[in-house]
Design a protein around this motif. Sequence first.
Motif, short mmCIF file in Angstrom:
data_model
loop_
_atom_site.label_atom_id
_atom_site.label_comp_id
_atom_site.label_asym_id
_atom_site.label_seq_id
_atom_site.Cartn_x
_atom_site.Cartn_y
_atom_site.Cartn_z
N LEU A 15 -10.88 29.84 14.15
CA LEU A 15 -12.29 29.47 14.22
C LEU A 15 -12.89 29.01 12.89
O LEU A 15 -14.11 29.03 12.73
CB LEU A 15 -13.11 30.61 14.82
N HIS A 16 -12.06 28.56 11.96
CA HIS A 16 -12.60 27.89 10.78
C HIS A 16 -13.23 26.56 11.22
O HIS A 16 -12.80 25.94 12.20
CB HIS A 16 -11.52 27.66 9.75
N PRO A 17 -14.25 26.09 10.49
CA PRO A 17 -15.05 24.97 11.00
C PRO A 17 -14.29 23.67 11.19
O PRO A 17 -14.62 22.90 12.10
CB PRO A 17 -16.16 24.82 9.95
N ASP A 18 -13.29 23.38 10.35
CA ASP A 18 -12.58 22.11 10.51
C ASP A 18 -11.70 22.07 11.75
O ASP A 18 -11.17 21.02 12.11
CB ASP A 18 -11.76 21.77 9.26
N HIS A 19 -11.57 23.21 12.42
CA HIS A 19 -10.78 23.29 13.65
C HIS A 19 -11.64 23.54 14.89
O HIS A 19 -11.20 23.27 16.00
CB HIS A 19 -9.73 24.40 13.53
N ALA A 20 -12.86 24.04 14.68
CA ALA A 20 -13.64 24.51 15.83
C ALA A 20 -15.05 23.98 15.92
O ALA A 20 -15.62 23.96 17.02
CB ALA A 20 -13.68 26.05 15.83
N TYR A 21 -15.66 23.54 14.81
CA TYR A 21 -17.08 23.19 14.91
C TYR A 21 -17.30 21.89 15.66
O TYR A 21 -18.41 21.61 16.10
CB TYR A 21 -17.73 23.14 13.52
N GLY A 22 -16.24 21.12 15.85
CA GLY A 22 -16.34 19.94 16.70
C GLY A 22 -16.51 20.26 18.17
O GLY A 22 -16.67 19.35 18.99
N LEU A 23 -16.50 21.53 18.52
CA LEU A 23 -16.77 21.93 19.90
C LEU A 23 -18.21 21.64 20.31
O LEU A 23 -18.51 21.56 21.50
CB LEU A 23 -16.50 23.43 20.10
N VAL A 24 -19.11 21.49 19.31
CA VAL A 24 -20.51 21.25 19.63
C VAL A 24 -21.00 19.96 18.98
O VAL A 24 -20.49 19.52 17.96
CB VAL A 24 -21.41 22.43 19.17
N THR A 25 -22.00 19.38 19.60
CA THR A 25 -22.65 18.20 19.05
C THR A 25 -23.63 18.62 17.96
O THR A 25 -23.88 19.81 17.74
CB THR A 25 -23.41 17.44 20.14
N ALA A 26 -24.19 17.64 17.29
CA ALA A 26 -25.19 17.94 16.25
C ALA A 26 -26.40 18.67 16.81
O ALA A 26 -27.12 19.36 16.07
CB ALA A 26 -25.62 16.65 15.56
#
Length: 307
Positions: free
Chosen positions: A117-128
């Motif tokens: 769940l580091h951001p470069d692997h997981a934060y693309g799960l959501v839009t801006a």
Amino acid sequence: MSTTATTSAQAPGFARTRVGAVTVTTVYDGALPIFAADMHGEPPERIAALLADGFLPPEGDLATAVNAFLFRSGGRLVLVDAGAGASLGPGTGRLPDNLRAAGAGPEQVDDVLITHLHPDHAYGLVTADGEAAFPSATVHVAALEARHWLDDVVAEGVRGQIHRWAAEALAPYRAGGRLETFAFGEQPVPGVTAVDLHGHTPGHSGYLLDGAGERLLMWGDTMHNHTVQLRAPHVAMEIDSDRAGARAARQRVLEEIRTRGWTVGGAHLPFPGIGRIAFRDGEARWVPVPYRPVPWPDQVRPARDEG
């Protein structure tokens, strides 16, 4: 007289690789820096020498790839990792556009397997706007990983920000009942087994895809820089939650790859991030897959020299 349009822009970031009976599409999310100063376990001079052997500057690889992997398994369209989204600036966040260029919009993805769940692997799960970037998908995360990053402990600094990003990334899927957790050794989706790679994070997972004749192990941050960490697998990273555990996981999985001959797909290996690891004289080296047609049509198979 005809003219040819030219552009300085890179081609769309996707590439297809055949692994056994499965076509795997690597989707490029962008690039981020991996700094030599964040590598621990060897003196700076040795780190710089290893980087130089890979024609990289002593500061590190300042344009390290962020790869995700797309394939069909069990009749479902599966994506491994989701990229950085809006978390890490303009160098990343290109996954949605590159997915569409590859012919698969985010709305078509059935399952997203998150390595950690580091951001470069997981934060693309959501839009801006904080909405689900994959509106039809179920997200799968190791139970140990979800428990760690979604607990109520308020951490400070970088780790605190990662906690907040992890919660934001998973929020719409939790609310919609589309977040599922698993234990290592289980199959989150048919044909894909979760592999224990914990150490970098408490629930860091690899995914072993059965390609019917060939197996592909996809990992997240088991290796941040292959130029350094293949020749010196004991080198750990500043961001590792458990440096000893991360070293042990890397050394264990390298031995398994040596024994079993698995193909490898790495989130931070040079795009398209799929290849083999060759072992000789106690050292390992990265051998990327060559670019070739997919599917491989009979008419372009090289003729054997019968003479």
